[in-house]
Scaffold this motif. Sequence first.
Motif, PDB file in Angstrom:
ATOM      1  N   THR A 168       1.035  -1.130  -0.052  1.00  0.00           N
ATOM      2  CA  THR A 168      -0.051   0.041  -0.044  1.00  0.00           C
ATOM      3  C   THR A 168       0.859   1.381  -0.097  1.00  0.00           C
ATOM      4  O   THR A 168       1.764   1.296   0.906  1.00  0.00           O
ATOM      5  N   THR A 169       0.697   2.073  -0.966  1.00  0.00           N
ATOM      6  CA  THR A 169       1.513   3.464  -1.007  1.00  0.00           C
ATOM      7  C   THR A 169       0.436   4.636  -0.883  1.00  0.00           C
ATOM      8  O   THR A 169      -0.779   4.311  -1.068  1.00  0.00           O
ATOM      9  N   GLU A 170       1.126   5.564  -0.775  1.00  0.00           N
ATOM     10  CA  GLU A 170       0.289   6.979  -0.847  1.00  0.00           C
ATOM     11  C   GLU A 170      -0.484   7.044  -2.276  1.00  0.00           C
ATOM     12  O   GLU A 170      -1.409   7.859  -2.232  1.00  0.00           O
ATOM     13  N   PHE A 171       0.080   6.246  -3.207  1.00  0.00           N
ATOM     14  CA  PHE A 171      -0.440   6.438  -4.625  1.00  0.00           C
ATOM     15  C   PHE A 171      -1.662   5.516  -4.911  1.00  0.00           C
ATOM     16  O   PHE A 171      -2.261   5.585  -5.910  1.00  0.00           O
ATOM     17  N   GLY A 172      -1.734   4.410  -4.030  1.00  0.00           N
ATOM     18  CA  GLY A 172      -2.690   3.399  -4.278  1.00  0.00           C
ATOM     19  C   GLY A 172      -1.789   1.975  -3.901  1.00  0.00           C
ATOM     20  O   GLY A 172      -0.766   1.909  -3.327  1.00  0.00           O
ATOM     21  N   PHE A 190       5.101   3.767   2.317  1.00  0.00           N
ATOM     22  CA  PHE A 190       4.474   2.600   2.102  1.00  0.00           C
ATOM     23  C   PHE A 190       4.318   1.583   2.955  1.00  0.00           C
ATOM     24  O   PHE A 190       5.283   1.537   3.906  1.00  0.00           O
ATOM     25  N   SER A 191       3.532   0.743   3.004  1.00  0.00           N
ATOM     26  CA  SER A 191       3.377  -0.412   4.221  1.00  0.00           C
ATOM     27  C   SER A 191       3.186  -1.724   3.312  1.00  0.00           C
ATOM     28  O   SER A 191       2.732  -1.678   2.003  1.00  0.00           O
ATOM     29  N   SER A 262      -4.147   7.272   9.501  1.00  0.00           N
ATOM     30  CA  SER A 262      -3.470   6.429   8.314  1.00  0.00           C
ATOM     31  C   SER A 262      -2.865   7.548   7.412  1.00  0.00           C
ATOM     32  O   SER A 262      -3.426   8.557   6.877  1.00  0.00           O
ATOM     33  N   PRO A 263      -1.582   7.474   6.930  1.00  0.00           N
ATOM     34  CA  PRO A 263      -1.053   8.354   5.946  1.00  0.00           C
ATOM     35  C   PRO A 263      -1.414   7.852   4.539  1.00  0.00           C
ATOM     36  O   PRO A 263      -1.231   8.783   3.656  1.00  0.00           O
ATOM     37  N   PHE A 264      -2.408   6.885   4.382  1.00  0.00           N
ATOM     38  CA  PHE A 264      -2.875   6.385   2.948  1.00  0.00           C
ATOM     39  C   PHE A 264      -4.142   7.018   2.759  1.00  0.00           C
ATOM     40  O   PHE A 264      -5.163   6.442   2.378  1.00  0.00           O
TER      41      PHE A 264
END
Length: 442
Positions: A168-172, A190-191, A262-264
């Motif tokens: 999982t990233t900030e972009f999707g 990312f995670s 969550s940062p996402f």
Amino acid sequence: MADGDQLKYLSGFGNEFTSEDPRCPGALPQGQNNPQKCPYELYAEQLSGTAFTAPRHENKRSWLYRIRPSVIHLPFERVTSTRLVQKWSENPPNPNQMRWLPFKLPGDDEKVDFVDGLYTVCGAGHPSTRSGVAVHVFLCNTSMEDKCFYNSDGDFLIVPQEGTLNITTEFGKMKVAPNEICVIQLGMRFSVAVSGPTRGYILEVFDGHFQLPNLGPIGANGLANPRDFLTPVAWYEDRDVDSFKVVSKFQGHLFQAEQGHSPFDVVAWHGNYVPYKYNLANFMVINAVEFDHCDPSIFTVLTCPSARPGTAIADFVIFPPRWAVQEHTFRPPYYHRNCMSEFMGLIHGRYEAKEEGFLPGGASLHSTMTPHGPDTLCFEGASNAELQPARLADGTQAFMFESSLSLTVTTWGEETCHRLDHSYYQCWQTLKKHFNPARKNQ
């Protein structure tokens, strides 16, 4: 919302992308990047991967439209770690050929996530001067929970070997399986979620970013095609938590901050600075059809160039299944001493020039000007084989991280991991002298 493997991807390397979560149509501002008020009352935030004034064709940046800006977190605190190393003087240099048995996965009684399972094998330079590379492995068995990671030092090129990464990233979201790679660029959070024992390799570059190599006389088509690189579509979660850990790699050290969400939470984004993945099966091999053995540079997927034309800080090279149709030549890799450093890994199968001892999940390092090449079995077989069209490397995927820098192996890589094969040199000791001045081979 659908899982990452069900999301569609945006295709094309290095393009300007736009993406918004379908739950919030119109989330992307129209006509300007940073309006007084964004749609849905989002925050605008730019992520820059190059200097503002970099030439247009080199400028990398993306605009993120998110629920909260990433600045909302408590202060970072140092996390003690002996696994990630960027101080190469801690271990004396060693010019010998090195080979590692498969790096050990965590035991069933351990819970190790992606960040806790990062180990540095070798490298050169330092991120504080934005010059150099590092090679790591990841050995984990547990998903990151309420925890993300970002690298302030450079780009991560991630090569899974065992187990699939659900990232999982900030972009999707991206699902990256063995025989695929992904690149998470400088600063991107990312995670990683896994299901069971997971292992792989990472090439980190401190200066510049990975790009496609120039094709020269090959022409417009061949090697890795831009359209085969995929980047995720926008996906967000609006989730409050008691403590979400944000881990930063900064100047070779780990730091951790906490925040309550969550940062996402990026609802929409646009730009050309994105995470991306690539399936190695899509690589279009260029091969000889007459004689001699081409240099391994014809197998370059991605490169991070240095200031010297034609010389890379790092190349990512693969040796995929292919046809060999040369005539009157020695087909396997030739014996070689190189001004570059060559770190090799094996995703699956058996590498053609080292069918014994070089195992999936292991690695080898041939340092600057250290001689290397096929073992005795490979040399004798290739020298006497009938030359006819043949398939090579079916069921196999080996790769190489090559660098113009002279790499130093860490204490963990040489000693603590207990995976160094001290008998590696023996694979060449049985090479025989065939020279006879009374006989000339035709």
